[in-house]
Design a protein around this motif. Structure first.
Motif, PDB file in Angstrom:
ATOM      1  N   VAL A  15      -4.604   9.355  -1.350  1.00  0.00           N
ATOM      2  CA  VAL A  15      -4.814   7.921  -1.069  1.00  0.00           C
ATOM      3  C   VAL A  15      -3.543   7.248  -0.540  1.00  0.00           C
ATOM      4  N   MET A  16      -2.440   7.426  -1.276  1.00  0.00           N
ATOM      5  CA  MET A  16      -1.222   6.685  -0.916  1.00  0.00           C
ATOM      6  C   MET A  16      -0.557   7.246   0.333  1.00  0.00           C
ATOM      7  N   SER A  18      -1.656   9.166   2.836  1.00  0.00           N
ATOM      8  CA  SER A  18      -2.358   9.058   4.118  1.00  0.00           C
ATOM      9  C   SER A  18      -2.271   7.631   4.657  1.00  0.00           C
ATOM     10  N   ASN A  19      -2.396   6.655   3.753  1.00  0.00           N
ATOM     11  CA  ASN A  19      -2.327   5.259   4.211  1.00  0.00           C
ATOM     12  C   ASN A  19      -0.907   4.861   4.601  1.00  0.00           C
ATOM     13  N   GLY A 138      -1.256   0.063  -4.011  1.00  0.00           N
ATOM     14  CA  GLY A 138      -2.506   0.823  -3.956  1.00  0.00           C
ATOM     15  C   GLY A 138      -2.835   1.186  -2.517  1.00  0.00           C
ATOM     16  N   GLU A 139      -4.098   1.560  -2.339  1.00  0.00           N
ATOM     17  CA  GLU A 139      -4.580   2.052  -1.043  1.00  0.00           C
ATOM     18  C   GLU A 139      -4.386   1.002   0.066  1.00  0.00           C
ATOM     19  N   GLU A 140      -4.825  -0.210  -0.228  1.00  0.00           N
ATOM     20  CA  GLU A 140      -4.795  -1.272   0.782  1.00  0.00           C
ATOM     21  C   GLU A 140      -3.347  -1.647   1.123  1.00  0.00           C
ATOM     22  N   LEU A 143      -1.479   0.863   3.295  1.00  0.00           N
ATOM     23  CA  LEU A 143      -1.885   0.790   4.701  1.00  0.00           C
ATOM     24  C   LEU A 143      -1.375  -0.471   5.403  1.00  0.00           C
TER      25      LEU A 143
END
Ligand SMILES: NC(=O)C1=CN([C@@H]2O[C@H](COP(=O)(O)OP(=O)(O)OC[C@H]3O[C@@H](n4cnc5c(N)ncnc54)[C@H](OP(=O)(O)O)[C@@H]3O)[C@@H](O)[C@H]2O)C=CC1
Ligand SMILES: O=C(CO)[C@H](O)[C@H](O)COP(=O)(O)O
Length: 483
Positions: A15-16, A18-19, A138-140, A143
């Protein structure tokens, strides 16, 4: 593999990672990417390779660490963003023989400060630079702009700084990324950030529980309450997200989502580390500790069942004016939150003194204003408090927060009393209030603890009226002697 030369590399594309890689590529950077299982790397390229090129950057897929290292321009910077702990050690161990003196390894995962110090020493022996970098959001956030806390040498930051500042969240024109100090400083402050995150979430959870258990509001109504709170001083990412979670309906059952989720909270370790290290440093982070223990307690389903079956699970009706109670809970939440942040900042500064890091609390509040999980209007107030007085003894005495606590104190007490009367557990509210009352108390019963220690173990004590260390012969003639 493409033969493009990347300016930076990253391994660990969950998750982390890749973003974060997409974020870096979106700034026009060519980044080499790798994952232990190749599938995550190929999926990233398939789904986002074109997007990166459209943004002027490139994701260069690498099937092995050897390929990754070969794809990066020298001196190389390799970001490691894998599972914390043994996985990070395993990746670093594989990377080291492939690198050359002067290259930089950046651990962007969460890490215990002792691991960061150990890894830095190990890499120094190979003339490699090591950077322990805390990333939150987090993910958002990863990114679109996280908060980034970099620890390590000035030299390492000179190369890495422009990259992390370009991908971080920006608040009032200031990037939420900074070099917070040498070696373990970045991971240490990220760990405390997570500790505060635990306390903040526990306080929010207790607020929800009180609004449901005492005021008898339904989840959708409580979501509206949180929505309203997010328009005022409590405005924060976690309050906004609480409204989102509480208003969500489970598609399978049509029930409120909150009612179908198992009520046992998990933890990956950063809250526990925060409390363990606070104990070693002698910093009372009671709110963070209560939050961490509340998660542990929630997981003891066997004990919960046994006690529930023995005593019943009824709560007691306490009559409240719902509107007034909602306001009281908001005040209690705000005041308890001041305590949680005060304790977190105390721990940051104690760690900084212990390790000689010279962390600037105002800078930390500045980079936590955006991007991270604890981002909040509140953080700007903390930044202002440290700008007014860089040597604050406690955030509780900063004029803005002192006024806020004074204004909310009566409500805070009412909420803790009502929680106890109703039988709705509010450990973080109660312990935050007790912390506040203990700090402001003229005389603490610690005097009795000292008397007891001296009585059973001749551990000695100090007096308030003269210098020295004393012991009373409790079992003898009760005379006092200087020890
Ligand atoms: N998730 C979040 O919100 C946040 C996480 N963090 C931190 O960032 C890091 C990454 O988090 P997240 O993205 O959630 O991923 P996870 O913590 O779930 O870790 C999964 C990644 O680690 C890799 N991995 C696991 N074991 C090994 C190993 N022995 N050797 C090589 N690679 C291994 C996995 O590879 P494979 O695919 O092959 O299994 C995968 O890429 C962690 O340190 C985490 O604490 C920080 C901030 C926020
Ligand atoms: O670092 C983070 C956020 O800042 C991670 O989301 C962290 O893993 C959350 O901790 P836990 O799983 O213990 O709740």
């Amino acid at each position: 593999m493409s033969d493009a030369r990347a300016t930076i590399g990253l391994t660990g594309l969950a998750v982390m990672g890749s973003n974060l890689a997409r974020n870096i590529a979106s700034r026009g950077t060519t980044i080499a990417v790798h994952n232990r299982s190749t599938e995550k790397m190929t999926r990233l390229l398939d789904e986002h390779g074109d997007e990166a090129r459209e943004q002027g950057g490139e994701l260069v897929g690498c099937e092995s660490l050897e390929d990754l290292v070969a794809a990066i321009e020298k001196p190389r910077t390799v970001i490691v963003m894998v599972k914390a702990g043994e996985a990070t050690d395993a990746v670093i161990e594989d990377l080291v023989p492939l690198l050359e003196p002067g290259d930089v390894v950046v651990d962007a995962g969460n890490a215990h400060v002792d691991d960061t110090l150990r890894r830095q020493s190990a890499l120094e022996e190979h003339d490699l630079h090591f950077v322990g970098m805390g990333v939150s959001g987090g993910e958002e956030g990863a990114l679109n702009g996280p908060s980034i806390m970099v620890g390590g040498s000035e030299h390492a930051y000179a190369n890495l700084g422009p990259v992390v500042e370009s991908i971080a969240a920006v608040v009032d024109g200031t990037p939420c990324a900074a070099h917070v100090g040498p070696d373990g400083a970045g991971h240490f402050v990220k760990m405390v950030h997570n500790g505060i995150e635990y306390a903040d979430m526990q306080l929010i959870a207790e607020s929800y529980d009180l609004l449901r258990g005492v005021a008898r509001l339904e989840p959708a109504q409580i979501a509206e309450v949180f929505h309203g709170w997010n328009e005022g001083d409590l405005e924060s990412f976690l309050i906004e997200m609480t409204a989102d979670v509480l208003s969500h309906t489970d598609a399978d059952t049509g029930q409120p989502f909150i009612d179908v989720v198992a009520d046992a909270a998990e933890q990956k370790g950063t809250g526990r580390w925060t409390v363990q290290i606070a104990l070693d440093l002698g910093v009372p982070v009671t709110g963070i500790a209560e939050a961490t223990f509340a998660r542990s307690l929630s997981g003891h389903t066997d004990q919960r069942k046994a006690v529930r079956e023995t005593f019943g699970s009824d709560t007691h009706d306490v009559e409240v004016d719902v509107e007034a109670f909602v306001d009281d809970v908001a005040s209690a939440l705000y005041a308890s939150k001041v305590v949680a942040y005060a304790q977190g900042f105390d721990q940051v500064m104690a760690g900084s003194r212990e390790h000689d890091w010279d962390v600037d609390p105002g800078q930390l509040a500045t980079i936590w204003r955006g991007g991270c999980i604890i981002r909040a209007r509140f953080l700007d107030r903390i930044r202002e408090a440290y700008a007014e007085n860089g040597d604050l003894t406690s955030l509780l005495v900063a004029p803005f927060f002192a006024d806020a606590v004074r204004d909310g104190l009566a409500a805070w007490r009412r909420v803790v009393v009502i929680a106890a009367q109703a039988g709705v557990p509010a450990p973080a509210f109660a312990s935050s209030l007790a912390y506040f009352d203990a700090l402001r108390r003229d005389r603490l019963p610690a005097a009795l603890v000292q008397g007891l220690r001296d009585n059973f173990g001749a551990h000695t004590y100090q007096r308030i009226d003269k210098d020295g260390t004393f012991h009373t012969t409790w079992a003898g003639d009760r005379t006092e002697h200087e020890a």
